[in-house]
Write an enzyme that holds these catalytic residues in place. Structure first.
Site, PDB file in Angstrom:
ATOM      1  N   LYS A  35     -38.216  -3.155  10.577  1.00 17.79           N
ATOM      2  CA  LYS A  35     -37.646  -1.882  10.129  1.00 17.79           C
ATOM      3  C   LYS A  35     -37.420  -0.965  11.335  1.00 17.79           C
ATOM      4  CE  LYS A  35     -42.234  -0.023   9.109  1.00 17.79           C
ATOM      5  NZ  LYS A  35     -43.232   0.161   8.068  1.00 17.79           N
ATOM      6  N   ARG A 130     -48.529   6.679  -1.866  1.00 19.88           N
ATOM      7  CA  ARG A 130     -47.117   6.901  -1.545  1.00 19.88           C
ATOM      8  C   ARG A 130     -46.297   6.167  -2.607  1.00 19.88           C
ATOM      9  NH1 ARG A 130     -46.333   5.565   4.780  1.00 19.88           N
ATOM     10  NH2 ARG A 130     -46.321   3.528   3.779  1.00 19.88           N
ATOM     11  N   TYR A 253     -40.830  23.529  34.543  1.00 21.54           N
ATOM     12  CA  TYR A 253     -40.737  24.613  33.564  1.00 21.54           C
ATOM     13  C   TYR A 253     -42.125  25.144  33.207  1.00 21.54           C
ATOM     14  CZ  TYR A 253     -35.864  23.404  32.635  1.00 21.54           C
ATOM     15  OH  TYR A 253     -34.530  23.184  32.748  1.00 21.54           O
ATOM     16  N   MET A 301     -35.963  17.654  30.119  1.00 21.94           N
ATOM     17  CA  MET A 301     -35.048  16.834  29.315  1.00 21.94           C
ATOM     18  C   MET A 301     -34.686  15.534  30.033  1.00 21.94           C
ATOM     19  SD  MET A 301     -31.284  17.810  27.823  1.00 21.94           S
ATOM     20  CE  MET A 301     -31.833  19.168  26.803  1.00 21.94           C
TER      21      MET A 301
HETATM   22  C1  PLP Z   1     -44.263  -0.756   8.355  1.00 15.52           C
HETATM   23  C2  PLP Z   1     -44.887  -1.602   7.324  1.00 15.52           C
HETATM   24  C3  PLP Z   1     -45.646  -2.731   7.677  1.00 15.52           C
HETATM   25  C4  PLP Z   1     -45.971  -3.064   9.123  1.00 15.52           C
HETATM   26  O1  PLP Z   1     -46.939  -2.156   9.599  1.00 15.52           O
HETATM   27  P1  PLP Z   1     -47.572  -2.322  11.068  1.00 15.52           P
HETATM   28  O2  PLP Z   1     -48.678  -1.343  11.094  1.00 15.52           O
HETATM   29  O3  PLP Z   1     -46.491  -1.994  12.031  1.00 15.52           O
HETATM   30  O4  PLP Z   1     -48.005  -3.728  11.180  1.00 15.52           O
HETATM   31  C5  PLP Z   1     -46.131  -3.537   6.665  1.00 15.52           C
HETATM   32  N1  PLP Z   1     -45.901  -3.235   5.366  1.00 15.52           N
HETATM   33  C6  PLP Z   1     -45.189  -2.151   4.988  1.00 15.52           C
HETATM   34  C7  PLP Z   1     -44.984  -1.875   3.546  1.00 15.52           C
HETATM   35  C8  PLP Z   1     -44.673  -1.310   5.943  1.00 15.52           C
HETATM   36  O5  PLP Z   1     -43.983  -0.228   5.562  1.00 15.52           O
END
Ligand code: PLP
Length: 356
Positions: A35, A130, A253, A301
């Site tokens: 993802k 969630r 800065y 930046m």
């Molecule tokens: C992102 C995610 C993972 C992977 O999590 P990591 O901590 O990066 O291994 C697994 N399952 C779900 C549902 C996720 O959203």
């Protein structure tokens, strides 16, 4: 030559990290989580190095379609399912396994006109609150799904809120066991942390993400230092100017750093517009000419400044590693009060990327 900043991706490390996962969970199949554009690495750049995986997991339809168009024929799991009912024809067309976490999705699935039934990941809310059905609802949802022609296999899925802690999954595991009682279903529960540290949660499919990219799920590199995983991304640049501060002079800065004695400072072509965290304080580790030193002053930046005291030979053109093999992304993240996940995902589009 253009601006010297570069992100290089070690594709062998990626394959190595998948093998580490295989050894950690030898009886489970692996969803490699790609993802967020493969955690900022670029799904198109990395997926072939993970092609010995059993499936890819993500949540963006465009990324799933890209994988299909590149020729991936294996399973694809959409971790958050479909966001609207009108995506179901695409799930059907591209044969995507869908997570299912809400009542409206059951109705949408029931009403959809599909060419073939879809594999379903029924999401259990085991305490993170969630996504997912409460454990006592799971049986009912299971029965509802079994009665729908558009449903093929059903796998039970859940996600842990603190699997990096030794006692972090006991409560959730008890809720999942309760939800699954009497159901003859495969299970997929484990993120990276549970894959590495909780074998009792492996079951049928694990879902590692961050370990594939060579960073720690806990945010602490020492927790994975002996696991065999290797960092995939190296962010490097060069020194483009050198200043010698007199005692009492400041740099950058806000005049946030003041030299207490004469001090050589290197100016590095990397800033927060490249994805380096602006919040990183003076003292954040950085490698100059192979020698560990630290940032001084505010991150700008397009530039940041480093202490050259430990590397007097360094000058214009000297190579700098911001994070990578030597300076772990977890170390920079910890200094900045975040985790490696955020830094890799935030690599800016303007940074050129090469694979090695
Ligand atoms: C992102 C995610 C993972 C992977 O999590 P990591 O901590 O990066 O291994 C697994 N399952 C779900 C549902 C996720 O959203």
């Amino acid at each position: 030559m253009s601006r010297p900043i570069l992100a290089s991706l070690d594709l062998q490390a990626l394959g190595n990290n998948l093998q580490v996962v295989r050894r950690a969970a030898p009886t489970a199949k692996v969803w490699s989580v790609v993802k967020a554009n493969a955690y900022g690495h670029g799904i198109d750049r990395v997926w072939r190095s993970l092609a010995s995986t059993d499936g890819f997991a993500m949540l963006n339809l465009e990324e799933a379609i890209l994988l299909r168009e590149r020729g991936w024929k294996g399973p694809i799991l959409m971790l958050e399912g479909f966001f609207h009912a009108d995506e179901l024809p695409l799930f059907d067309k591209y044969r995507l396994t869908t997570s299912l976490h809400s009542n409206w999705q059951i109705k949408a699935l029931q009403n959809a006109q599909l060419q073939a039934p879809l594999d379903i990941y029924l999401k259990i809310n085991s305490g993170m609150n969630r996504l997912g059905f409460m454990p006592d609802r799971v049986h009912t949802v299971w029965q509802q799904l079994r009665a729908i022609n558009n449903v093929s296999s059903i796998t039970l899925m859940s996600h842990f809120a603190e699997a990096e802690r030794p006692d972090g999954i006991a409560g959730p595991m008890a809720r999942i066991t309760q939800a699954a009682e009497g159901l003859d279903a495969p299970r997929s529960l484990s993120n990276s942390a549970a894959t590495l540290w909780h074998p009792e949660a492996h079951f049928d499919w694990v879902r590692p993400g961050i370990v594939l990219y060579g960073a720690s799920p806990s945010g602490q590199w020492q927790d994975v230092a002996n696991s065999g995983i290797r960092p995939v991304m190296t962010l490097s640049s060069e020194i483009i100017a050198v200043q010698t501060l007199k005692a009492g002079e400041t740099v950058g800065y806000g005049c946030r750093y003041r030299a207490s004695e004469e001090q050589r400072i290197g100016v590095v072509a990397c800033g927060y517009a490249d994805g380096y965290p602006r919040i990183a304080p003076s003292g954040t580790p950085v490698l100059v000419d192979g020698i560990r030193t630290a940032t001084v002053g505010a991150i700008s930046m397009d530039m940041l400044t480093v202490d050259l005291t430990p590397c007097p030979q360094a000058g214009i053109g000297t190579p700098v590693e911001l994070w990578g093999k030597e300076i772990k992304i977890d170390e920079v993240a910890a200094a900045a009060g975040t985790v490696g996940y955020e830094l890799m995902c935030a690599l800016a589009p303007r940074v050129p990327v090469v694979t090695v």
